[in-house]
Motif scaffolding. Structure first.
Motif: not given
Length: 432
Positions: A1-7
């Motif tokens: 899962m990406s650590p950043h909430p936006l693309f």
């Protein structure tokens, strides 16, 4: 899962003089997330980076104009950190940071809204590069594209849309109003329309952007311009030729700058650098004295007539302005906004608020009361119309559903959607 909430969204042109501006990135980011700019700002309001910095500290996001995010400042910094952390992208170079760290306030250096070069957009289309607004296009001194030498435009030539709307229905390369590609001009560019001079293109600014692209944002010394001036002052003083030094601008101006009695603005920096025949970056970095030839007292350049002139404010007739403002207020059937009053009087809201604070507050309060009164009238009209729909004789044959009530009343009354929906819901529940 990406650590950043936006693309993940790359800042276009990073590391070059063609870097994308922060407002362009914000608008493009909103399109990528299928929301309007206002919604993205609300999302950003909740974002917190590792240091605990969040936009919520500056209050609820308000309508923010592009030029407010081009200058490095508190609001721009918050978006740089919050959006940068959320997308994993470094955004420090997306603002004109020298206007904050090295130079003082420079009036009219930044254009309000967006500008673009249709030919650059056409090149991006051919190369498959996403359309974006370059940071350098926000500089008022750059009136033509330094690549194509064609004039920059500030609104769609087919419908007049300025592209600053928060609601984005298309990619940035297309007009948000009429859908025509921003790479198109209504009329073809003629040879005589091409910029032919150094001044028109703002070549010193173009060179500065190229130099800044190779250094870390914020790395120029805050006293760089003063160091350049003082080094030159010391040199000419030692050889007893300070008269040459004073010729760079005027004696009073140069003394004020040498003793830090005056902030160095972008306009002043450009004028001094031009006169000395040195790159603008070298002057800002405090390296003027190390440039070959600058210490030759016969090498000062002459400013062309009208070029980089300082615009002196014309004195105002305060009594006549006050009289005109009071006449505008008394002649209006409804209370005008302060902005509208000032526009008709040919003055700024800042002038009005500073010169006549009581009158300014009175105009604002009266307009606020008027708006509140109009909102209440619409609410009462919506409530009366909703009740009439469900219990009155006029709509006795109509289907008694909320959806049908909204369609019918919206068409008949023209009242705002939210007022009708609220009134219909209240009437429906009360009669259920």
């Amino acid at each position: 899962m990406s650590p950043h909430p936006l693309f993940k969204l790359d800042l276009m042109g990073k590391g070059t003089a063609e870097v994308e501006s922060l407002p362009s990135y914000l608008h493009r980011c909103a399109i990528a997330h299928s929301c309007d700019v206002g919604q993205l700002m609300t999302i950003a309001d909740q974002l917190v980076d590792g240091s605990g910095l969040c936009l919520k500290e500056s209050g609820k996001p308000r309508y923010t104009k592009p030029h407010e995010l081009v200058r490095s400042g508190k609001l721009a910094d918050l978006f740089i950190h919050s959006l940068g952390w959320a997308t994993g992208e470094q955004l420090d170079s997306s603002v004109i940071w020298v206007l904050r760290t090295t130079l003082g306030v420079s009036a009219n250096e930044v254009v309000k809204g967006f500008r673009w070069c249709p030919e650059c957009f056409a090149d991006n289309e051919k190369l498959g590069i996403p359309a974006y607004f370059k940071l350098i296009w926000h500089m008022s001194s750059v009136t033509a594209c330094h690549i194509h030498r064609t004039p920059l435009v500030q609104q769609c030539e087919f419908c007049g849309c300025n592209q600053i709307h928060y609601k984005k229905t298309r990619e940035l390369g297309f007009c948000q109003e009429c859908g025509v590609s921003l790479s198109k001009r209504r009329e073809e560019i003629d040879r005589c329309d091409l910029a032919s001079s150094w001044e028109d293109i703002g070549n010193d600014i173009v060179e500065l952007f190229g130099d800044l692209a190779s250094v870390k944002p914020g790395s120029l010394p805050e006293d760089g311009p003063y160091k350049s001036i003082n080094d030159l002052f010391d040199y000419y003083w030692k050889i007893n030729r300070e008269d040459v030094f004073y010729e760079t601008l005027t004696r009073d101006e140069m003394i004020a700058l040498a003793y830090k009695q005056k902030k160095v603005s972008m306009l002043t920096a450009r004028r001094v650098a031009f006169r000395l025949g040195i790159p603008l970056y070298a002057f800002l970095a405090g390296e003027a004295a190390s440039i070959s030839g600058v210490l030759n007292h016969g090498m000062l350049c002459t400013l062309p007539d009208g070029y980089l002139d300082v615009n002196h404010k014309a004195p105002k007739n305060h009594i006549a302005i006050l009289k005109e403002v009071t006449e505008i207020i008394s002649d209006s059937e409804v209370p005008l906004t302060a902005k509208a009053v000032c526009k008709r009087a040919g003055i700024s809201t800042g002038y009005m608020a500073h010169r006549y604070p009581a009158l300014y507050s009175s105009i604002v309060d009266k307009r606020k009361d008027y708006n509140q009164e109009q909102r209440l009238k619409k609410r009462y009209r919506a409530q009366a119309a909703a009740l009439e729909y469900f219990v009155g004789d006029e709509y006795s044959a109509s289907t008694k559903s909320r959806n049908h009530a909204y369609k019918t009343l919206r068409e008949k009354t023209g009242l705002p959607k939210w007022e009708l929906e609220r009134a219909i819901e209240a009437a429906y529940r009360a009669l259920s």
